[in-house]
Design a protein around this motif. Structure first.
Motif, short mmCIF file in Angstrom:
data_model
loop_
_atom_site.label_atom_id
_atom_site.label_comp_id
_atom_site.label_asym_id
_atom_site.label_seq_id
_atom_site.Cartn_x
_atom_site.Cartn_y
_atom_site.Cartn_z
N THR A 66 -6.49 19.66 0.39
CA THR A 66 -5.60 18.53 0.18
C THR A 66 -6.37 17.34 -0.37
N LEU A 67 -5.74 16.69 -1.33
CA LEU A 67 -6.29 15.51 -1.99
C LEU A 67 -5.45 14.30 -1.60
N TYR A 68 -6.12 13.17 -1.43
CA TYR A 68 -5.42 11.94 -1.07
C TYR A 68 -5.78 10.81 -2.03
N LEU A 69 -4.87 9.88 -2.14
CA LEU A 69 -5.16 8.64 -2.86
C LEU A 69 -4.57 7.49 -2.06
N GLN A 70 -5.43 6.72 -1.43
CA GLN A 70 -5.00 5.54 -0.70
C GLN A 70 -4.99 4.36 -1.67
N SER B 236 0.83 -1.21 0.00
CA SER B 236 0.00 0.00 0.00
C SER B 236 0.86 1.25 0.00
N LEU B 237 0.31 2.31 -0.54
CA LEU B 237 0.91 3.64 -0.50
C LEU B 237 -0.21 4.66 -0.40
N ARG B 238 0.13 5.81 0.16
CA ARG B 238 -0.83 6.91 0.21
C ARG B 238 -0.20 8.14 -0.41
N LEU B 239 -0.85 8.66 -1.42
CA LEU B 239 -0.40 9.88 -2.06
C LEU B 239 -1.18 11.07 -1.50
N SER B 240 -0.51 12.21 -1.42
CA SER B 240 -1.14 13.44 -0.98
C SER B 240 -0.84 14.53 -1.99
N CYS B 241 -1.75 15.47 -2.10
CA CYS B 241 -1.55 16.62 -2.98
C CYS B 241 -2.15 17.84 -2.30
N GLU B 242 -1.29 18.78 -1.98
CA GLU B 242 -1.73 20.01 -1.32
C GLU B 242 -1.83 21.13 -2.35
N ALA B 243 -2.97 21.79 -2.36
CA ALA B 243 -3.19 22.91 -3.26
C ALA B 243 -3.00 24.22 -2.52
#
Length: 120
Positions: A76-80, A16-23
């Motif tokens: 913030t956007l996440y992708l688990q 597993s990995l978790r991506l984050s994206c902060e605007a």
């Protein structure tokens, strides 16, 4: 709008990995945020996207394995990502469709990409 993605890396298949994206530098609103990916030699494709209201659209290849979420208060956007497969290996890009003021036309913005490598 500036987008800063993080969380990529090397993981074994099944992991597993978790991506984050902060605007940041948002002047009015972000209507849609999403994750796209581009594997070597392939075109960029949609992974999943989510509207400000929480409606989600995702690729069939990731349904049941990847979960997209969004914290509007933190922009913030996440992708688990779970049950990762070698075919998930790609550069993952954060995308935002945003407006600078109420009557502006939606504009597309892209983050710098984060590499996800899944080993078999």
């Amino acid at each position: 709008v500036q987008l800063q993605a993080s969380g990529g890396g090397l993981v074994q298949a099944g992991g597993s990995l978790r991506l984050s994206c902060e605007a940041s530098r948002i002047t009015y609103s972000i209507d849609i945020m999403g994750w796209y990916r581009q594997a070597p030699g392939k075109e960029r494709e949609l992974v999943a996207r989510i509207t400000e209201g929480g409606s989600i659209d995702s690729a069939d290849s990731v349904k049941g394995r990847f979960t997209i979420s969004r914290d509007n208060a933190k922009n913030t956007l996440y992708l688990q990502m779970t049950s990762l497969k070698p075919e998930d290996t790609a550069v993952y890009y954060c995308n935002a469709v945003a407006r600078r003021w109420r009557w502006d036309s939606p504009q597309n913005y892209w983050g710098q990409g984060t590499l996800v490598t899944v080993s078999s």
